[in-house]
Motif scaffolding. Structure first.
Motif, short mmCIF file in Angstrom:
data_model
loop_
_atom_site.label_atom_id
_atom_site.label_comp_id
_atom_site.label_asym_id
_atom_site.label_seq_id
_atom_site.Cartn_x
_atom_site.Cartn_y
_atom_site.Cartn_z
N PRO B 8 -111.45 101.83 19.91
CA PRO B 8 -111.09 102.11 18.52
C PRO B 8 -109.79 101.40 18.13
O PRO B 8 -108.96 101.12 18.98
CB PRO B 8 -110.92 103.62 18.48
CG PRO B 8 -110.80 104.06 19.88
CD PRO B 8 -111.52 103.04 20.72
N ARG B 94 -108.55 94.91 6.22
CA ARG B 94 -109.52 95.32 7.23
C ARG B 94 -109.12 94.71 8.57
O ARG B 94 -109.16 93.49 8.74
CB ARG B 94 -110.92 94.88 6.81
CG ARG B 94 -111.99 95.87 7.17
CD ARG B 94 -113.05 95.95 6.11
NE ARG B 94 -113.72 94.67 5.91
CZ ARG B 94 -114.77 94.28 6.64
NH1 ARG B 94 -115.26 95.04 7.58
NH2 ARG B 94 -115.33 93.12 6.40
N ASN B 96 -109.85 94.55 12.54
CA ASN B 96 -110.95 94.81 13.48
C ASN B 96 -112.04 95.67 12.84
O ASN B 96 -112.55 96.60 13.45
CB ASN B 96 -110.42 95.46 14.76
CG ASN B 96 -109.76 94.44 15.68
OD1 ASN B 96 -109.89 93.24 15.47
ND2 ASN B 96 -109.05 94.92 16.69
N GLY B 97 -112.35 95.34 11.58
CA GLY B 97 -113.50 95.96 10.93
C GLY B 97 -113.22 97.27 10.22
O GLY B 97 -114.12 97.83 9.61
N ARG B 98 -111.98 97.78 10.33
CA ARG B 98 -111.68 99.07 9.68
C ARG B 98 -110.47 98.92 8.77
O ARG B 98 -109.54 98.16 9.09
CB ARG B 98 -111.37 100.13 10.73
CG ARG B 98 -112.54 100.47 11.62
CD ARG B 98 -112.21 101.69 12.46
NE ARG B 98 -113.39 102.10 13.23
CZ ARG B 98 -113.56 101.84 14.54
NH1 ARG B 98 -112.62 101.23 15.21
NH2 ARG B 98 -114.65 102.23 15.15
N ASN B 99 -110.48 99.66 7.67
CA ASN B 99 -109.35 99.60 6.75
C ASN B 99 -108.11 100.24 7.36
O ASN B 99 -108.14 101.40 7.79
CB ASN B 99 -109.69 100.31 5.44
CG ASN B 99 -110.61 99.49 4.57
OD1 ASN B 99 -110.99 98.39 4.94
ND2 ASN B 99 -110.96 100.02 3.42
N LEU B 117 -109.23 90.66 14.27
CA LEU B 117 -109.89 90.21 13.05
C LEU B 117 -109.21 90.86 11.85
O LEU B 117 -109.05 92.08 11.80
CB LEU B 117 -111.37 90.61 13.06
CG LEU B 117 -112.21 90.08 14.22
CD1 LEU B 117 -113.63 90.64 14.13
CD2 LEU B 117 -112.26 88.56 14.20
N GLU B 119 -109.38 90.94 7.67
CA GLU B 119 -110.15 90.56 6.48
C GLU B 119 -109.62 91.33 5.27
O GLU B 119 -109.00 92.38 5.43
CB GLU B 119 -111.64 90.93 6.68
CG GLU B 119 -112.32 90.15 7.78
CD GLU B 119 -113.61 90.84 8.21
OE1 GLU B 119 -114.65 90.55 7.59
OE2 GLU B 119 -113.58 91.65 9.13
N SER B 184 -113.37 101.45 1.57
CA SER B 184 -114.14 101.70 2.80
C SER B 184 -115.46 102.38 2.46
O SER B 184 -116.26 102.64 3.35
CB SER B 184 -113.35 102.60 3.76
OG SER B 184 -113.36 103.94 3.29
N ASN B 236 -116.13 107.58 5.70
CA ASN B 236 -115.34 106.37 5.93
C ASN B 236 -113.96 106.51 5.31
O ASN B 236 -112.96 106.04 5.87
CB ASN B 236 -116.05 105.16 5.30
CG ASN B 236 -117.13 104.61 6.20
OD1 ASN B 236 -117.46 105.21 7.22
ND2 ASN B 236 -117.68 103.48 5.82
N GLU B 239 -111.54 108.61 7.37
CA GLU B 239 -111.10 107.91 8.58
C GLU B 239 -110.19 106.73 8.25
O GLU B 239 -109.40 106.32 9.09
CB GLU B 239 -112.33 107.43 9.36
CG GLU B 239 -112.97 108.57 10.15
CD GLU B 239 -114.45 108.34 10.44
OE1 GLU B 239 -114.94 107.22 10.25
OE2 GLU B 239 -115.11 109.31 10.87
N ALA B 240 -110.30 106.20 7.03
CA ALA B 240 -109.49 105.02 6.67
C ALA B 240 -108.10 105.41 6.17
O ALA B 240 -107.18 104.60 6.25
CB ALA B 240 -110.21 104.20 5.61
#
Lengths: 135, 263
Positions: B8, B94, B96-99, B117, B119, B184, B236, B239-240
């Motif tokens: 995670p 973002r 590694n894929g999560r906000n 990563l 984004e 998210s 989402n 969690e964000a």
């Protein structure tokens, strides 16, 4: 430590990554997919059932084509979709309207999965024995 | 440094900072590969991935790595940040894929064996690199009237409130409007008309405030097919949220308040 080599999925010009949501996101994705699948089943189901108004022979002929092993497996898939959608639907109602719903949503999801596996497992054993056993 | 495939984003630290006493010990450094989703409308219509490897320290955050790239390597890299300490909410992106907020994500908490990563947040139009157009987000925020409305006479001193009344909406006062929650939300990605979690959180902050008189108006605004009923409880947003607001719970409370008010 590696440098400048993209071992991971996205290439230099590739697309962005998927959002890495957790249980909540994926339970929703499956809920949506099963929902759409059930809708298409119901559409076909209404059409084939209404054939009985056209002629009972046509109805029997169409229902006869369903009686093969492939459809039997398909029916297990249909029941699996309905069972998950039903149990998860109850979970979503609890998340929305039960005070502890948002706190326990993950536990409730695992309960949904467990209940679905048990229900579909029991159905699959009986259904496939009847459908494929040639009783 | 151990490497696990799917760790995670904010898992336990894998970098041994060593036993340092007295603050004189050297801070460990490590190489970090940063892979950033770039979009430069002046040069190309397509977004692409850019990659840099930089040497960072155990105390650094993703924002520090972005700074290092922008200041030392490639000045064209664009992102928003203001306070850089998790208060202003400018640098949601973002990771590694999560906000996450880049200023609150420590590098040592990420899996550094793979590129990190980075984004832009989803669902809002990208203007350049990690900068998105926040206008639709703030438009929804304005629509729920995020200010105190009290029809009584103007008091000469502060409006009193009990500790319990204040506690009722404490969680939703923490919002910094970073848009990590709204961007998210899978519903928001495909339906830009949806108010989104952040607007509902800020409505919640006033709906449950005992000093506010316009709760019914806000509930009416949110009792809409693009309002709270659009929420599909994917969690989402919860969690964000970098402030740990229980966003889905707040939305559920607004849903319940809408129903309680309409019967």
């Amino acid at each position: 430590m590696s440098t400048a080599t993209s071992a991971q999925a996205p290439a230099k010009s590739g697309r962005g990554t998927l959002y890495r949501g957790n249980e909540g996101q994926w339970s929703w994705v499956i809920h949506r997919i099963t929902g759409v699948a059930i809708f298409f089943f119901l559409l076909v189901h209404v059409l084939d059932t209404s054939l009985v108004r056209v002629s009972p022979e046509a109805y029997n002929a169409v229902l006869g084509t369903y009686k093969n092993p492939l459809m039997a497996v398909g029916e297990v898939g249909l029941v699996a979709a309905i069972v998950y959608h039903a149990f998860n639907g109850l979970r979503i109602i609890l998340v929305d309207f039960w005070k502890g719903g948002t706190k326990h949503h993950k536990k409730m999801l695992w309960a949904v999965v467990a209940l679905s596996v048990v229900t579909v497992g029991a159905f699959a054993i009986r259904h496939l024995m009847l459908a494929l056993g040639g009783h | 440094m151990s490497t696990t495939a799917t760790e995670p984003a904010e898992g336990p630290s894998k970098v041994d900072l060593g036993a340092q006493g007295g603050g004189t010990g050297e801070i460990p450094s490590f190489d970090v590969t940063l892979k950033v989703r770039r979009y430069l409308p002046e040069t190309s219509e397509d977004a692409y991935w850019d990659e840099w490897t930089v040497t960072m320290y155990g105390t650094d955050r993703v924002l520090d790595a972005l700074h290092k790239v922008k200041w030392d390597i490639d000045g064209t890299l664009s992102f928003r940040r203001s306070c850089a300490h998790g208060v202003c909410g400018s640098d949601a992106m973002r990771i590694n894929g999560r906000n996450r907020l880049a200023c609150k994500t420590l590098l040592k908490d990420l899996d550094l064996s793979k590129p990190i990563l980075v984004e832009p947040i989803k669902g809002l139009p990208v203007e350049k690199d990690l900068i998105v157009d926040m206008d639709p987000f703030f438009q929804s925020y304005r629509e729920i009237m995020p200010f105190l409305i009290n029809k009584g006479p103007e008091p000469t001193k502060e409006r009193l409130q009990s500790a319990e009344e204040r506690e009722r909406f404490d969680d939703t006062t923490k919002c910094i409007l970073c848009a990590a929650c709204t961007s998210s939300c899978p519903v928001f990605w495909t339906d830009g008309q949806y108010f989104g979690p952040a607007a509902i959180v800020n409505a919640h902050r006033f709906i449950f405030d005992s000093r506010d008189d316009a709760g019914d108006m806000r509930l009416e605004i949110l009792n809409d097919k693009e309002g709270v009923w659009r929420c599909r409880t994917t969690f989402n947003c919860s969690e964000a949220c970098p402030r740990g607001i229980q966003v889905t719970k707040a939305i559920a409370e607004v849903k319940q308040a809408v129903l309680a008010g309409s019967f």
